[in-house]
Write a protein that holds these residues in place. Structure first.
Motif, PDB file in Angstrom:
ATOM      1  N   GLY A 127       6.794  15.775   5.143  1.00  0.00           N
ATOM      2  CA  GLY A 127       8.118  16.187   5.618  1.00  0.00           C
ATOM      3  C   GLY A 127       8.904  15.080   6.291  1.00  0.00           C
ATOM      4  N   LYS A 128       8.208  14.046   6.794  1.00  0.00           N
ATOM      5  CA  LYS A 128       8.927  12.984   7.503  1.00  0.00           C
ATOM      6  C   LYS A 128       8.934  11.651   6.746  1.00  0.00           C
ATOM      7  N   SER A 129       8.350  11.626   5.527  1.00  0.00           N
ATOM      8  CA  SER A 129       8.183  10.326   4.864  1.00  0.00           C
ATOM      9  C   SER A 129       9.260  10.006   3.838  1.00  0.00           C
ATOM     10  N   ASP A 130       9.750   8.742   3.902  1.00  0.00           N
ATOM     11  CA  ASP A 130      10.752   8.251   2.946  1.00  0.00           C
ATOM     12  C   ASP A 130      10.091   7.820   1.639  1.00  0.00           C
ATOM     13  N   LEU A 131       8.845   7.369   1.768  1.00  0.00           N
ATOM     14  CA  LEU A 131       8.111   6.887   0.586  1.00  0.00           C
ATOM     15  C   LEU A 131       6.702   7.484   0.623  1.00  0.00           C
ATOM     16  N   VAL A 132       6.310   8.080  -0.485  1.00  0.00           N
ATOM     17  CA  VAL A 132       4.963   8.653  -0.583  1.00  0.00           C
ATOM     18  C   VAL A 132       4.236   7.956  -1.734  1.00  0.00           C
ATOM     19  N   ILE A 133       3.083   7.369  -1.415  1.00  0.00           N
ATOM     20  CA  ILE A 133       2.298   6.673  -2.437  1.00  0.00           C
ATOM     21  C   ILE A 133       1.047   7.499  -2.699  1.00  0.00           C
TER      22      ILE A 133
END
Lengths: 287, 287
Positions: B68-74
């Motif tokens: 919910g708070k991440s700009d980039l998810v790897i």
């Protein structure tokens, strides 16, 4: 050779052919404390380099003098040249000396040498399993054989003392596994462990997409194709001299590739995973 | 994401799956100056290790908060798990975020993700061509991707800005070649440059004489079979998902092996030497 083998480091050693392998022998033996090392080479330049670096005491383009005084002669030439050198210089060897070589094939070669060698010379086949994908004395190094396998293939005429001395030689080079085997077992095994890997490298880099895949490679692709940077004269000779064993081992490897290709076409990955599990376990036992 | 991409290093990044690859991303990104790195993993132990080492700020076994708070998810999971993770957590992603992955196959996978992904999320496929024959966070390292190839496979929906950010990500990891390609070109090339080398390793170590050849091996045999120490679940999945390309590339490789086997049976080594010369030249162009 006298008693004690190499213990006193005064053994007179001649290395024939100061290329990558011969140069590395010279450097490793010098480092191990030997001082009576001579070089024979057709290229005066290689001899001069070796002498300037202090790894040989003297160099000769004519073989007679060096062979006449040497207790141990290490022939570091291509397989056929090895046979021809020994044949052509048969009269020059010192009585009682030991002659060894570094060829990657043994079977026909040793029979051939035994057919003409003098009774007072002991030939013991040797094969240090180390090398590089570059040629020449400039790439040689004292550490080339460190930790490597060294295979010794005596014939029925080789004395126990001579075999023992070649073992000592391998120890002096820093080899970690020294194995005495028959020439035909050597050739069958080497077909799999050395020749097939080179054929694989050649076949993989020959694939149509190999070069357009330059930006798609990981370590496994680079590791496998490394030895495709091949000395085609040497390896062409090694392959042709061992062609029957090599063709058989290639066929067995091909059967393994085919089995994996067939497993890929199954609806479930079970068969593929079973092949992988067995392979993984075998690889673990290799270390 | 806002302007400037990674320039300020305040981007909030979540890494899903802290194994060898995910752990290495975390270490490399931390080293590159990022501090807002979160980890999601089913194993609390991996999260604790990562937090104790200071490579993540916080770890979560439940995905919602971090996503919910991440700009980039790897997403650093196996291919099918990657699809399932994104599907199952579709509602948790932050609007406008970028999601990328590390899967070694792309074609069906990206279509599948595009079939259900929200319009306000940008998925950009990624494939860092680096790895090891060991698993788990304990083997991860910041330098794993240094000098490696990084392949980016955007779909028609990926924005230029998102693609550019994944390129920056690859730069931050130290990758030296970054290539943007379509998913199907990726899969065809990877079949040759990554999957075939693993099949070769498996087939070679499966040969009957491979283990009795333990004392007969040189570097080429050990280099080739290194990756036979394989994670059979992961590679079984990669192989099956790319089976058509892989079967074709195996066939082409097999044709090359067969050509060499046939050349061996010729009376002269000319054909064999010609194959070697061409191969050697191609290998030279690869470096």
């Amino acid at each position: 050779m006298g008693e004690g083998g190499f213990r006193n480091r005064e053994t007179k050693i001649t290395i024939v052919g100061l290329g990558l392998i011969g140069g590395s022998y010279a450097k490793a033996l010098k480092k191990a404390g030997f001082n009576e090392i001579y070089g024979i080479d057709l290229q005066a330049e290689s001899l001069e380099k070796a002498k300037a670096e202090g790894i040989i005491k003297n160099g000769y383009t004519d073989s007679k003098e060096a062979l006449g005084k040497s207790d141990l002669v290490i022939v570091c030439l291509y397989p056929k040249d090895t046979v021809e050198f020994i044949r052509a210089n048969m009269e020059s060897f010192k009585p009682g000396c030991i002659v060894t070589d570094v060829s990657g094939v043994k079977d026909g070669l040793i029979d051939c040498i035994n057919g003409f060698i003098r009774d007072d010379i002991d030939f013991v086949g040797g094969h240090p399993m180390a090398g590089k994908e570059y040629q020449g004395i400039d790439f040689s190094e004292a550490s080339l054989f460190e930790g490597a396998n060294y295979l010794i293939t005596p014939s029925e005429n080789s004395s126990a003392e001579s075999i023992s001395l070649v073992k000592e030689l391998a120890c002096c080079l820093g080899c970690s596994n020294i194995e005495v085997v028959s020439a035909n077992v050597h050739d069958r095994m080497i077909a799999l462990t050395s020749h097939v890997p080179h054929v694989i490298a050649l076949a993989l880099i020959s694939c149509e997409d190999a070069l357009s895949g330059k930006n798609f490679t990981g370590n496994s692709f680079r590791d496998i194709t490394r030895v495709a940077n091949i000395n085609e004269k040497l390896w062409g000779e090694l392959f042709m001299l061992n062609r029957e064993n090599l063709a058989k081992q290639i066929q067995e490897f091909q059967n393994g590739m085919e089995a994996i290709k067939q497993a890929l076409l199954k609806p479930s990955p079970d068969e593929l995973e079973a092949i992988m599990k067995t392979a993984k376990q075998k690889r673990g036992e290799l270390d």
